[in-house]
Design an enzyme around this catalytic site. Structure first.
Site, PDB file in Angstrom:
ATOM      1  N   HIS A   1       0.942  -1.388   0.105  1.00 37.73           N
ATOM      2  CA  HIS A   1      -0.057   0.107   0.030  1.00 37.73           C
ATOM      3  C   HIS A   1       0.870   1.411  -0.013  1.00 37.73           C
ATOM      4  O   HIS A   1       0.604   2.161  -0.815  1.00 37.73           O
ATOM      5  CB  HIS A   1      -0.799  -0.072   1.344  1.00 37.73           C
ATOM      6  CG  HIS A   1      -1.806   1.242   1.373  1.00 37.73           C
ATOM      7  ND1 HIS A   1      -3.228   1.304   1.260  1.00 37.73           N
ATOM      8  CD2 HIS A   1      -1.503   2.406   1.730  1.00 37.73           C
ATOM      9  CE1 HIS A   1      -3.532   2.377   1.256  1.00 37.73           C
ATOM     10  NE2 HIS A   1      -2.624   3.208   1.854  1.00 37.73           N
ATOM     11  N   GLU A   2       1.918   1.362   0.980  1.00 39.69           N
ATOM     12  CA  GLU A   2       2.860   2.475   0.969  1.00 39.69           C
ATOM     13  C   GLU A   2       3.633   2.520  -0.280  1.00 39.69           C
ATOM     14  O   GLU A   2       3.951   3.739  -0.591  1.00 39.69           O
ATOM     15  CB  GLU A   2       3.467   2.586   2.175  1.00 39.69           C
ATOM     16  CG  GLU A   2       2.684   2.550   3.589  1.00 39.69           C
ATOM     17  CD  GLU A   2       1.705   3.635   3.763  1.00 39.69           C
ATOM     18  OE1 GLU A   2       2.170   4.754   3.137  1.00 39.69           O
ATOM     19  OE2 GLU A   2       0.759   3.697   4.154  1.00 39.69           O
TER      20      GLU A   2
ATOM     21  N   HIS B   1       2.145   4.378  -3.074  1.00 39.57           N
ATOM     22  CA  HIS B   1       2.087   5.820  -2.828  1.00 39.57           C
ATOM     23  C   HIS B   1       3.603   6.446  -3.357  1.00 39.57           C
ATOM     24  O   HIS B   1       3.690   7.292  -4.179  1.00 39.57           O
ATOM     25  CB  HIS B   1       2.040   6.345  -1.488  1.00 39.57           C
ATOM     26  CG  HIS B   1       0.655   6.135  -1.023  1.00 39.57           C
ATOM     27  ND1 HIS B   1      -0.479   6.593  -1.327  1.00 39.57           N
ATOM     28  CD2 HIS B   1       0.102   5.444   0.076  1.00 39.57           C
ATOM     29  CE1 HIS B   1      -1.504   6.305  -1.022  1.00 39.57           C
ATOM     30  NE2 HIS B   1      -1.323   5.699   0.141  1.00 39.57           N
TER      31      HIS B   1
END
Length: 375
Positions: free
Chosen positions: A67-68, A71
């Site tokens: 998820h990170e 980004h």
């Protein structure tokens, strides 16, 4: 943030874990092995549950990292520099060294994290369909799909500091063309969302028991505090424009030579100084960290004559260094390490910016911008 453990790099991006991330991983394994899997597949020997729980818990932590990373990698693709990724007890955070230059970039960078979680959820669900039914691995994969689905949907809630709050900020910025107005709108939404979660958490404690209600209460408090902090930071950036580091720093501070003993330093420097933090320097004058009054007080009087300052240094290399003519806004790029930032000219330390200095200029910046924390 204290208690950070470096985990290495992924795609050139440093990955770290706060100690609370270890607590999160342990809690996930405990809940899976002790509650979720036994309920899904009752009657098995407990030795069968724990290996599957450990693997599933590890995969969930890996999904937080993905998820990170989504980004970070998309931000880098858009031309934004990423300093690090940190996993902690409530998920993770991607630290960007600069803000998006336009709302389109911010929208893409913000949305890609939740989309990655939803993608993992879809992949896990499809995997469960082709696995043998009524097995522990299949139950674990369904749980993994469910958790990533909830993670993705929760992060899309419209309120700072969640990803959905940044999506909302980008849309407000896009529509109005006013970044400051979008800052306030996203912060208000985050404050309202957090307050709603706190209320539901308090009410839920009576209905679902203390664990479920406490979790929502904790998330609500985190969102309220995060929304306030994010708006404060953004408004402070506006208020600091035009200021230079020399206007913020403490000039020509008293220094702590690394080779000097504590006793000699206390007698010659500390007792006649107004400082509470002292930059530690080498023979060449290069800063290697700092020492505080508290650090000095931990040394027994009998050992002050044999204990050197370098053994008490809070932060060792690399020390964050700025020049006096740098813009003061650069002070907000990264957290202050070891209580201070060194200001160096021509290889010589000419000033320092402490955490107290930073608190002062942030307050002045907010007053200059004419706002409060949530506005």
């Amino acid at each position: 943030m204290k208690g950070i453990l470096p985990l290495g790099t992924v795609a050139g991006i440093p990955v770290r874990a706060h100690w609370s991330a270890l607590g999160l991983a342990a809690l996930i394994v405990a809940v899976l092995g002790g509650v979720v899997l036994p309920r899904a597949m009752p009657g098995l020997d407990h030795r069968h549950y724990w290996p599957v729980a450990v693997v599933a818990g590890g995969l969930f932590v890996a999904s937080l990292l993905i998820h990170e990373l989504a980004h970070a990698l998309v931000a880098r693709w858009c031309g934004l520099k990423t300093s690090s990724i940190t996993l902690w007890g409530l998920g993770g955070s991607t630290e960007l060294e600069e803000e998006a230059k336009n709302p389109r970039v911010e929208l893409v960078v913000a949305a890609v994290g939740p989309l990655a979680s939803l993608g993992i959820a879809a992949l896990a669900f499809l995997t469960s369909l082709i696995m043998p039914r009524a097995t522990l691995p299949a139950s674990a994969v369904v749980w993994l799909a469910t958790m990533n689905l909830l993670l993705g949907l929760f992060n899309l809630l419209p309120g700072a500091p969640l990803d959905g709050g940044r999506v909302l900020h980008a849309l407000l910025w896009w529509r109005s063309g006013d970044r400051s107005r979008a800052d306030r709108g996203a912060a208000r939404a985050g404050h309202m969302l957090g307050a709603a979660l706190i209320a539901v958490g308090l009410f839920g404690t009576l209905l679902w028991g203390w664990l479920g209600g406490l979790w929502l209460l904790l998330l609500g408090c985190f969102i309220v505090a995060g929304a306030r902090q994010e708006l404060t930071f953004k408004v402070a950036r506006v208020g600091l424009r035009g200021l230079l580091v020399r206007e913020v720093m403490t000039p020509e501070p008293d220094l702590a030579p690394a080779w000097m003993t504590v006793g000699e330093f206390v007698e010659k420097v500390v007792l006649g100084s107004r400082q509470t933090v002292f930059p530690v320097v080498t023979f060449t004058g290069a800063p290697i960290g700092c020492v505080s009054l508290f650090n000095l007080m931990t040394v027994p009087r009998a050992r002050r004559s044999v204990t050197r300052i370098e053994t008490l240094t809070v932060t060792r290399r690399p020390v964050r260094v700025l020049a006096s003519d740098d813009e003061a806004i650069r002070l907000l790029e990264q957290p202050i390490r070891g209580l201070l930032i060194a200001v160096v000219e021509g290889g010589r330390l000419v000033g320092m910016v402490t955490s107290t200095d930073l608190d002062r200029i942030l307050g002045q910046a907010l007053l200059r911008a004419g706002t409060n924390a949530v506005g």
